[in-house]
Design an enzyme around this catalytic site. Sequence first.
Site, PDB file in Angstrom:
ATOM      1  CE1 TYR A 127      67.376 -31.012   6.597  1.00  0.00           C
ATOM      2  CE2 TYR A 127      66.719 -33.015   7.764  1.00  0.00           C
ATOM      3  CZ  TYR A 127      67.381 -32.183   6.800  1.00  0.00           C
ATOM      4  OH  TYR A 127      68.659 -32.816   6.026  1.00  0.00           O
TER       5      TYR A 127
ATOM      6  NE  ARG B  30      70.005 -28.007   9.673  1.00  0.00           N
ATOM      7  CZ  ARG B  30      70.301 -28.730   8.417  1.00  0.00           C
ATOM      8  NH1 ARG B  30      70.127 -30.008   8.297  1.00  0.00           N
ATOM      9  NH2 ARG B  30      70.878 -28.193   7.511  1.00  0.00           N
TER      10      ARG B  30
ATOM     11  CD  GLN C  61      78.025 -27.555  -1.352  1.00  0.00           C
ATOM     12  OE1 GLN C  61      78.351 -28.702  -1.302  1.00  0.00           O
ATOM     13  NE2 GLN C  61      79.250 -26.744  -1.451  1.00  0.00           N
TER      14      GLN C  61
ATOM     15  CB  VAL D  26      69.056 -25.677   2.732  1.00  0.00           C
ATOM     16  CG1 VAL D  26      69.477 -26.723   2.124  1.00  0.00           C
ATOM     17  CG2 VAL D  26      69.292 -26.002   4.474  1.00  0.00           C
TER      18      VAL D  26
ATOM     19  CG  HIS E 149      72.759 -29.454  -1.795  1.00  0.00           C
ATOM     20  ND1 HIS E 149      73.945 -29.416  -0.891  1.00  0.00           N
ATOM     21  CD2 HIS E 149      72.974 -29.974  -2.868  1.00  0.00           C
ATOM     22  CE1 HIS E 149      74.812 -30.139  -1.617  1.00  0.00           C
ATOM     23  NE2 HIS E 149      74.183 -30.464  -2.911  1.00  0.00           N
TER      24      HIS E 149
ATOM     25  N   GLY F   3      83.914 -21.907   1.936  1.00  0.00           N
ATOM     26  CA  GLY F   3      83.114 -22.283   3.222  1.00  0.00           C
ATOM     27  C   GLY F   3      82.578 -23.803   2.724  1.00  0.00           C
TER      28      GLY F   3
ATOM     29  CB  ALA G 260      82.942 -16.564   4.722  1.00  0.00           C
TER      30      ALA G 260
HETATM   31  C1  BJW Z   1      84.504 -21.903   7.109  1.00  0.00           C
HETATM   32  C2  BJW Z   1      84.151 -21.095   8.293  1.00  0.00           C
HETATM   33  C3  BJW Z   1      83.918 -20.009   8.137  1.00  0.00           C
HETATM   34  C4  BJW Z   1      83.992 -23.159   8.847  1.00  0.00           C
HETATM   35  N1  BJW Z   1      84.381 -19.166   6.589  1.00  0.00           N
HETATM   36  N2  BJW Z   1      84.537 -21.422   5.925  1.00  0.00           N
HETATM   37  C5  BJW Z   1      80.442 -38.600  -7.248  1.00  0.00           C
HETATM   38  C6  BJW Z   1      81.356 -39.298  -6.180  1.00  0.00           C
HETATM   39  C7  BJW Z   1      81.357 -39.796  -5.276  1.00  0.00           C
HETATM   40  C8  BJW Z   1      79.914 -39.764  -4.729  1.00  0.00           C
HETATM   41  C9  BJW Z   1      78.966 -38.915  -5.369  1.00  0.00           C
HETATM   42  C10 BJW Z   1      79.202 -38.633  -6.518  1.00  0.00           C
HETATM   43  N3  BJW Z   1      78.304 -38.155  -7.257  1.00  0.00           N
HETATM   44  C11 BJW Z   1      77.102 -38.354  -6.286  1.00  0.00           C
HETATM   45  C12 BJW Z   1      77.497 -38.846  -5.003  1.00  0.00           C
HETATM   46  C13 BJW Z   1      76.730 -39.444  -3.891  1.00  0.00           C
HETATM   47  C14 BJW Z   1      76.597 -38.470  -3.056  1.00  0.00           C
HETATM   48  C15 BJW Z   1      77.801 -37.741  -2.387  1.00  0.00           C
HETATM   49  O1  BJW Z   1      78.120 -36.783  -2.891  1.00  0.00           O
HETATM   50  N4  BJW Z   1      78.292 -38.382  -1.444  1.00  0.00           N
HETATM   51  C16 BJW Z   1      79.542 -37.874  -0.827  1.00  0.00           C
HETATM   52  C17 BJW Z   1      79.387 -38.155   0.709  1.00  0.00           C
HETATM   53  C18 BJW Z   1      80.867 -38.599  -1.516  1.00  0.00           C
HETATM   54  N5  BJW Z   1      75.840 -37.241  -3.643  1.00  0.00           N
HETATM   55  C19 BJW Z   1      74.325 -37.249  -3.485  1.00  0.00           C
HETATM   56  O2  BJW Z   1      73.807 -38.199  -3.321  1.00  0.00           O
HETATM   57  C20 BJW Z   1      73.743 -36.144  -4.378  1.00  0.00           C
HETATM   58  N6  BJW Z   1      72.789 -36.577  -5.081  1.00  0.00           N
HETATM   59  C21 BJW Z   1      73.195 -37.330  -6.394  1.00  0.00           C
HETATM   60  O3  BJW Z   1      74.240 -37.394  -6.912  1.00  0.00           O
HETATM   61  O4  BJW Z   1      71.811 -37.827  -6.998  1.00  0.00           O
HETATM   62  C22 BJW Z   1      72.055 -38.392  -8.298  1.00  0.00           C
HETATM   63  C23 BJW Z   1      70.786 -39.052  -8.797  1.00  0.00           C
HETATM   64  C24 BJW Z   1      70.600 -38.688 -10.041  1.00  0.00           C
HETATM   65  C25 BJW Z   1      69.320 -39.295 -10.532  1.00  0.00           C
HETATM   66  C26 BJW Z   1      68.405 -39.786  -9.581  1.00  0.00           C
HETATM   67  C27 BJW Z   1      68.757 -40.196  -8.325  1.00  0.00           C
HETATM   68  C28 BJW Z   1      70.035 -39.691  -7.828  1.00  0.00           C
HETATM   69  C29 BJW Z   1      72.888 -35.470  -3.273  1.00  0.00           C
HETATM   70  C30 BJW Z   1      73.628 -34.620  -2.277  1.00  0.00           C
HETATM   71  C31 BJW Z   1      72.729 -34.084  -1.278  1.00  0.00           C
HETATM   72  C32 BJW Z   1      73.547 -33.524  -0.238  1.00  0.00           C
HETATM   73  N7  BJW Z   1      72.620 -32.870   0.922  1.00  0.00           N
HETATM   74  C33 BJW Z   1      72.920 -32.353   2.038  1.00  0.00           C
HETATM   75  C34 BJW Z   1      71.891 -32.261   2.903  1.00  0.00           C
HETATM   76  C35 BJW Z   1      71.052 -30.831   2.634  1.00  0.00           C
HETATM   77  C36 BJW Z   1      70.116 -30.648   3.449  1.00  0.00           C
HETATM   78  C37 BJW Z   1      70.588 -30.248   4.786  1.00  0.00           C
HETATM   79  O5  BJW Z   1      71.322 -29.178   4.877  1.00  0.00           O
HETATM   80  O6  BJW Z   1      70.250 -31.084   5.783  1.00  0.00           O
HETATM   81  O7  BJW Z   1      73.771 -31.139   1.728  1.00  0.00           O
HETATM   82  S1  BJW Z   1      74.477 -33.094   2.600  1.00  0.00           S
HETATM   83  C38 BJW Z   1      75.248 -31.827   3.384  1.00  0.00           C
HETATM   84  O8  BJW Z   1      76.671 -31.840   2.533  1.00  0.00           O
HETATM   85  C39 BJW Z   1      74.664 -30.559   2.941  1.00  0.00           C
HETATM   86  C40 BJW Z   1      75.642 -29.679   2.561  1.00  0.00           C
HETATM   87  O9  BJW Z   1      75.177 -28.697   1.563  1.00  0.00           O
HETATM   88  C41 BJW Z   1      76.663 -30.604   1.801  1.00  0.00           C
HETATM   89  C42 BJW Z   1      78.115 -30.063   1.858  1.00  0.00           C
HETATM   90  O10 BJW Z   1      78.652 -29.575   2.796  1.00  0.00           O
HETATM   91  P1  BJW Z   1      79.316 -28.302   3.154  1.00  0.00           P
HETATM   92  O11 BJW Z   1      78.456 -27.245   2.968  1.00  0.00           O
HETATM   93  O12 BJW Z   1      80.707 -28.253   2.447  1.00  0.00           O
HETATM   94  O13 BJW Z   1      79.677 -28.480   4.851  1.00  0.00           O
HETATM   95  P2  BJW Z   1      80.696 -29.008   5.623  1.00  0.00           P
HETATM   96  O14 BJW Z   1      80.334 -29.020   7.121  1.00  0.00           O
HETATM   97  O15 BJW Z   1      81.057 -30.368   5.166  1.00  0.00           O
HETATM   98  O16 BJW Z   1      81.883 -28.073   5.617  1.00  0.00           O
HETATM   99  C43 BJW Z   1      81.975 -26.768   6.049  1.00  0.00           C
HETATM  100  C44 BJW Z   1      83.327 -25.918   5.616  1.00  0.00           C
HETATM  101  O17 BJW Z   1      83.242 -24.715   5.951  1.00  0.00           O
HETATM  102  C45 BJW Z   1      84.438 -26.837   6.243  1.00  0.00           C
HETATM  103  O18 BJW Z   1      85.417 -26.870   5.120  1.00  0.00           O
HETATM  104  C46 BJW Z   1      84.966 -25.745   7.371  1.00  0.00           C
HETATM  105  O19 BJW Z   1      86.456 -25.770   7.352  1.00  0.00           O
HETATM  106  C47 BJW Z   1      84.572 -24.383   6.684  1.00  0.00           C
HETATM  107  N8  BJW Z   1      84.142 -23.445   7.404  1.00  0.00           N
HETATM  108  N9  BJW Z   1      83.770 -22.200   9.299  1.00  0.00           N
HETATM  109  C48 BJW Z   1      84.605 -20.259   5.760  1.00  0.00           C
HETATM  110  N10 BJW Z   1      83.659 -19.132   9.123  1.00  0.00           N
END
Ligand code: BJW
Length: 265
Positions: free
Chosen positions: A79, A82, A117, A119, A135, A203, A247
């Site tokens: 972290y 990053r 989303q 950070v 996030h 994105g 983007a």
């Molecule tokens: C371009 C590009 C260019 C490339 N231009 N585009 C419902 C259903 C199923 C599961 C769940 C649900 N609800 C909750 C869950 C569980 C879980 C979850 O979602 N799991 C999934 C794996 C299914 N969610 C959680 O656990 C969340 N918490 C929660 O629900 O708590 C409930 C609770 C309540 C009460 C008490 C206790 C608990 C928390 C989720 C936290 C996510 N955290 C992260 C890490 C953050 C810190 C860090 O940065 O390290 O957030 S995970 C990671 O994924 C990060 C991101 O913000 C997030 C999303 O990723 P993102 O931004 O979409 O990135 P990528 O890499 O996936 O995609 C990039 C995209 O860009 C691609 O599409 C490319 O094509 C594109 N791209 N170049 C435009 N130039």
Amino acid sequence: MPPEPPTQPRPSPTSDTAAVRAISEARCVAVLTGAGMSAESGIPTFRGGMEALWKDFDPMQLATPEAYAADPETVTRWYDWRRVKCMEAEPNAGHRALVRLQAELTRRGGGLDILTQNVDGLHARAGSAGVVELHGSIMRWRGVRTGVDCPTPDGPFDAFPPTSPDGEPLRPGVVWFGEPLPTQAVEAAYEAANACDVLLTIGTSAAVYPAAGFIDIAAANGAVTIEVNPDDTEASDRVDIVLRGTAAVVLPELVERAFGAERDQ
Ligand code: BJW
């Protein structure tokens, strides 16, 4: 039993003209941004492969409270690496286009809500107001027990995990899997998704919840949903309009076509 009638697909005019029209006619717009928003600022996406230094680690395994508990040194080194990368990065043309979109919509009595989303803090550094950080932020670190924020150095920390002046181990102020999102941010995002005429999802792979669910909330309330992404995502087949591109290329074009060429102030 008679067969179920086929469900009506949502209209999908995959044309940028439809997107330009939707934005020019909108009062309130919401955007949901993900890692791809900052890719052209040089910050690697979450699922798009890691830089060489971290190639042996899986980000899905590092972004959890369990990983921190098991190996706080590795997790905080990752972290902090990053965090420094984010400090060195600059907002790109996509971030700046959203600053202009917010100004144009505000001028006409509406507004733009940015739900991110990410950070990295780049929307705010570009000049966007009221950014909702779903996030958290990699720039703020806090004590693991007390939750008290602790100042971060301008360069890397010198010990891992870093500690507060009282010796309490610190963690980054981001939301890990299994942790709740900040209540205020979730409330603001619900409000924005419910109120917007247009929601742009930019994105993001739309794979992580509850963030990805805001696309569906906006759609259920009648908003036009538009995806900006070079690749297919989990939301591609349920949004109204898909704009395939990055983007930093698509957003400036979209805003310029909706509001005209930017004039010098
Ligand atoms: C371009 C590009 C260019 C490339 N231009 N585009 C419902 C259903 C199923 C599961 C769940 C649900 N609800 C909750 C869950 C569980 C879980 C979850 O979602 N799991 C999934 C794996 C299914 N969610 C959680 O656990 C969340 N918490 C929660 O629900 O708590 C409930 C609770 C309540 C009460 C008490 C206790 C608990 C928390 C989720 C936290 C996510 N955290 C992260 C890490 C953050 C810190 C860090 O940065 O390290 O957030 S995970 C990671 O994924 C990060 C991101 O913000 C997030 C999303 O990723 P993102 O931004 O979409 O990135 P990528 O890499 O996936 O995609 C990039 C995209 O860009 C691609 O599409 C490319 O094509 C594109 N791209 N170049 C435009 N130039």
